[in-house]
Design an enzyme around this catalytic site. Structure first.
Site, PDB file in Angstrom:
ATOM      1  CG  HIS A   1      -1.804   1.181   1.358  1.00 45.91           C
ATOM      2  ND1 HIS A   1      -1.423   2.329   2.034  1.00 45.91           N
ATOM      3  CD2 HIS A   1      -3.050   1.431   0.861  1.00 45.91           C
ATOM      4  CE1 HIS A   1      -2.395   3.217   1.964  1.00 45.91           C
ATOM      5  NE2 HIS A   1      -3.404   2.696   1.270  1.00 45.91           N
TER       6      HIS A   1
ATOM      7  CB  CYS B   1      -4.840   0.061 -15.206  1.00 42.17           C
ATOM      8  SG  CYS B   1      -6.006  -1.108 -14.471  1.00 42.17           S
TER       9      CYS B   1
END
Length: 855
Positions: free
Chosen positions: A427, A802
């Protein structure tokens, strides 16, 4: 061989003929050959090929009488390495070979005993350590004098049980054997392999006449280059040391003088103006004929210049870009060559502040370089503290064990992020790259003590508020404040990318979640937004409260009422995004994360939420427990939320369509792309598509305004890839989210794999970290299967990736070969992707090879 080329010979040419080439003799031999052919004053040099050096290492030392005879009697020699690539290193140079008792006596008569002793002592010390492999402590560097020389000769004889060799031929043979075997040693082989050298890389050796003046005042040595190695600005830099014998003489010589006239002291230009002018001419010749900015090593003896060597100037990224563009603009190299001379990584460094390589570095910790750039700030350990620091106008570095979506506001506020855990797609790493914030993850030996507000690095104990610098480009944590180089998106940078855009044949979009991201993407000339993660818009304070009210709503009607308050906020976000992108495509991913991510995780946080919602703490706690999942990454998220809590997607669709109409009224036509996340079945797409189409019809009627949109899916599960033929019936495009697809294909947590992935790579289980470099075999096969099956069903199906892989050259190469339409990556990786795509086109043009296009 023409007479003027006799200064450079291959050893075999003494009896035959053998051309000197990079792959057989190395870069130094080839460069010296070119310097000779340019009529530069190079001393007599003989090059030994890779094969000759291998034979010497195996014990087949040739008769060197013929080689030595090529030089003048009594000529001192040097031997230097010549690998195929200078970055691969090699054994250090040995100077003054041929120095012995007789030559010491002769030089003492002609130049004085001090000069002769200094030469002889330096050679004995070097020979003892690097050739005889004796203990360096026995031969310390000392002030040269006759007693020191006699002691060194005595110690050598005592240890070796034989006198120091006096025969120049034997000295040379032992030097060659030592250097050849040093190259073949295990530690040397591993070291150069770590630098990218193949296991069987060869080494050439250069035997060259020493051109020094035996330490006379009128002699000296130095190095000169004609650009600043950090910025690339044209300027003469380097130093010159009187009485030196080669360029190494200046490295530890505080008396080394400047090259150009300088008020701080004497210069080469003052002492030897003709030699200086000749050096400048030679630099221009090298630039034009060798097509590179070169550093020249030279000596001057009684005003006479000799060029010993030349090599490409080692340069920082900003200098590499400027030099490549300048050479192309001057017609010395082509634009294609200029593009190939700059690494994509170099461009990435130019987009951010960097620690100045010329400054000191007090390293206290190291980790993975997850997001490039550098920043200085005061240590903070919570997102709240980071926001408070930003409100005071103070820069801070946010340090966490690992970050979560709750930390996004703190990451926005921080100048840099440092985590104890995580890998390249954790993250912290993903958000850091998206924000353009320097980030280091998985820092080795880091330990956070939240109770004491301290950071233990293994080398230091730092307190909250202490000043540190993080270098996200190399993954180092530095104590205190460093000196910086500012971003360099200047005319050279922009010119290079303009040339890249003229050649590349695949589009590059940006992953942009906010208007700020979109502006950066536009500045970097992205061809649209390939991924807008709408959930990041909900973490602002005013929106987070409404989201939590929606989560605690007791019915679908209550949820819809809460979401109605979010509608104008979402609509304004999309209007701003559409306006910034000026008609370029914008792909908006519908809400993806599980709802529990929007709730506090501590009892204190839950208590504050209960107060804010005016609900009993027991009710809030129970709802949080109901939403908790054993494996949230595989739980109620993505399209599963869209199916079970359809009000969320309906609100987002309405916001998108109303923003489309409003933007159209302002004169910008927009065709938004709506992407459904985490699809694994055709029926999921059918259900969501039916609701979105219904919202579109309702908005058209209410607003009396037509508009278009495209609906697609984000392929993140192996099943979606395998069932692409069915799913494509209802999709205008498929965009592969390679982060999650890699995670699900491997059964690996991208946040936890960093703890052991290095061991797997070292053991050869995986060639690279699959979260860092796209696995073209396993995950890549799923992409190819989905592409082929999807386009069989829907011929014009748009394909892209992506995920974080979208900015890596390896992934772009795969996507080009597979016929994908575009890649999408973090805004700050867009320039990197543009250059990488152009380089792939150039490589294909040169090789004439390319995989079949699935289109």
């Amino acid at each position: 061989m023409a007479t003027r080329y006799l200064n450079l010979l291959d050893y075999s040419e003494i009896t035959g003929s053998a051309p000197i080439a990079l792959r057989s003799h190395g870069w130094r031999a080839k460069c010296l050959q070119r310097l000779v052919r340019l009529d530069l004053p190079v001393p007599r040099t003989i090059a030994l090929s890779f094969n000759a050096v291998r034979a010497i290492a195996a014990g087949q030392v040739p008769d060197l009488g013929g080689l030595v005879a090529r030089f003048e009697p009594g000529q001192l020699l040097s031997v230097r390495p010549s690998a195929e690539n200078p970055d691969w290193g090699g054994p250090g140079a040995i100077l003054n070979i041929g120095m012995n008792d007789d030559l010491h006596a002769r030089i003492s008569e002609s130049h004085g005993e001090d000069v002769a002793t200094a030469l002889y002592l330096a050679f004995v010390q070097s020979y003892a350590q690097h050739v005889a492999r004796l203990d360096p402590d026995m031969f310390p560097v000392s002030e040269p004098c006759l007693p020191a020389l006699q002691a060194a000769l005595y110690d050598y004889e005592k240890e070796m049980e034989e006198p120091f060799p006096q025969d120049p031929g034997k000295q040379l043979a032992e030097v060659l054997r030592s250097m050849a075997r040093a190259w073949e040693g295990t530690s040397a082989r591993l070291l150069r392999q770590a630098k990218g050298a193949p296991a069987d890389a060869g080494l050439g050796l250069i035997v060259q006449a020493m051109a020094g003046g035996f330490g006379a005042t009128e002699s000296g040595a130095g190095v000169i280059q004609f650009i600043d190695p950090v910025t690339g600005v044209p300027q003469i830099t380097g130093r010159y040391a009187e009485r030196g014998q080669d360029g190494d003489a200046i490295s530890n010589n505080p008396q080394a003088m400047y090259l150009t006239r300088d008020p701080r002291g004497p210069s080469l230009e003052d002492r030897h103006p003709d030699a200086f002018a000749e050096l400048v001419r030679h630099g221009g010749i090298c630039r034009e004929k060798l097509r590179e900015e070169m550093q020249i090593e030279f000596t001057v003896v009684n005003g006479k210049l000799t060029v010993l060597d030349a090599l490409k100037v080692r340069r920082a990224s900003r200098a590499a870009v400027r030099v490549a563009v300048s050479l192309a603009e001057d017609g010395i190299i082509t634009r294609k060559e200029a593009l190939m001379r700059v690494t994509p990584r170099a461009l990435s460094e130019l987009l951010h502040r960097q620690v100045d390589p010329r400054g000191a570095r007090a390293v206290v910790a190291r980790g993975m370089a997850a997001s490039p750039g550098a920043a200085t700030g005061r240590l903070v350990f919570t997102s709240t503290a980071a926001q408070a620091s930003a409100s005071r106008g103070e820069k801070c570095i946010l340090v966490r064990r690992e970050t979560s979506p709750e930390d996004i506001r703190g990451m926005h506020a921080a100048a840099g992020v440092l985590t104890e855990r995580g890998g390249m797609t954790s993250h912290a790493a993903v958000i850091g790259r998206g924000l353009g914030v320097p980030c280091i993850v998985g820092a080795t030996g880091l330990r956070i003590d939240l109770k004491a507000r301290q950071l233990h690095t293994g080398r230091a104990v730092l307190n909250e508020g202490d000043l540190i610098t993080i270098d996200g480009t190399v993954g180092e944590v530095l104590l205190g404040e460093a000196e910086f180089l500012e971003p360099a998106t200047d005319q050279w940078f922009n010119t290079l990318l303009e040339w890249a855009d003229a050649l590349r044949d695949i589009d590059v979009r940006a992953n942009a979640d906010t208007p700020a991201d979109a502006r950066i993407a536009r500045d970097f000339k992205a061809k649209g937004i390939g991924l807008c993660r709408t959930e990041h818009m909900f973490f602002e304070d005013d929106r987070l409260t409404v989201m939590r009210e929606m989560i605690f709503a007791g019915s679908a009607q209550d949820r819809a009422e809460a979401l109605t308050r979010l509608l104008p906020m979402q609509r304004s976000d999309f209007i701003e995004l559409f306006s910034i992108m000026h008609g370029l495509p914008v792909c908006i991913r519908l809400f993806d994360p599980p709802l529990h991510e929007f709730l506090p995780h501590t009892r204190e946080g839950l208590k504050q939420l209960a107060d804010a919602l005016d609900r009993p703490l027991s009710e809030v706690t129970r709802r949080a427990e109901d939403l908790a999942e054993f494996n949230p990454m595989l739980g109620l998220r993505g399209v599963r939320l869209g199916v079970t809590v359809p009000e969320i997607y309906e609100m987002q669709a309405r916001a998108i369509f109303e923003a489309t109409i409003e933007t159209g009224r302002r004169g910008e036509k927009v065709v938004p792309e709506i992407m459904i996340p985490l699809v694994s079945a055709m029926r999921e797409v059918e259900l969501v598509k039916a609701r979105i189409d219904a919202v579109a019809a309702a908005v058209r009627v209410e607003k009396g305004q037509p508009f278009e949109y495209r609906l697609g899916v984000m392929v993140e599960t192996p099943r979606a890839a395998l069932r692409a033929a069915e799913i494509a019936q209802h999709a205008d495009f498929m965009s592969f989210g390679t982060n999650d697809l890699t995670q699900m294909t491997y059964g690996l947590s991208r946040d936890d794999a960093g703890r052991f992935m290095s061991y797997y790579v070292q053991a050869g289980v995986f060639p690279e970290d699959p979260f860092h470099v796209l696995d073209t075999d396993g995950v890549g096969e799923l992409l190819l299967i989905a592409a082929e099956r999807g386009r069989k069903t829907r011929k014009g199906l748009t394909l892209s990736i992506c995920g974080e892989h979208g900015g890596s050259p390896e992934s772009i190469a795969f996507c080009r070969d597979a016929g994908f339409d575009y890649v999408s990556c973090s805004p700050f990786r867009v320039p990197v992707a543009r250059l990488a795509a152009a380089q792939l086109t150039i490589t294909d043009d040169d090789s004439g090879e390319k995989m079949p296009d699935l289109r």
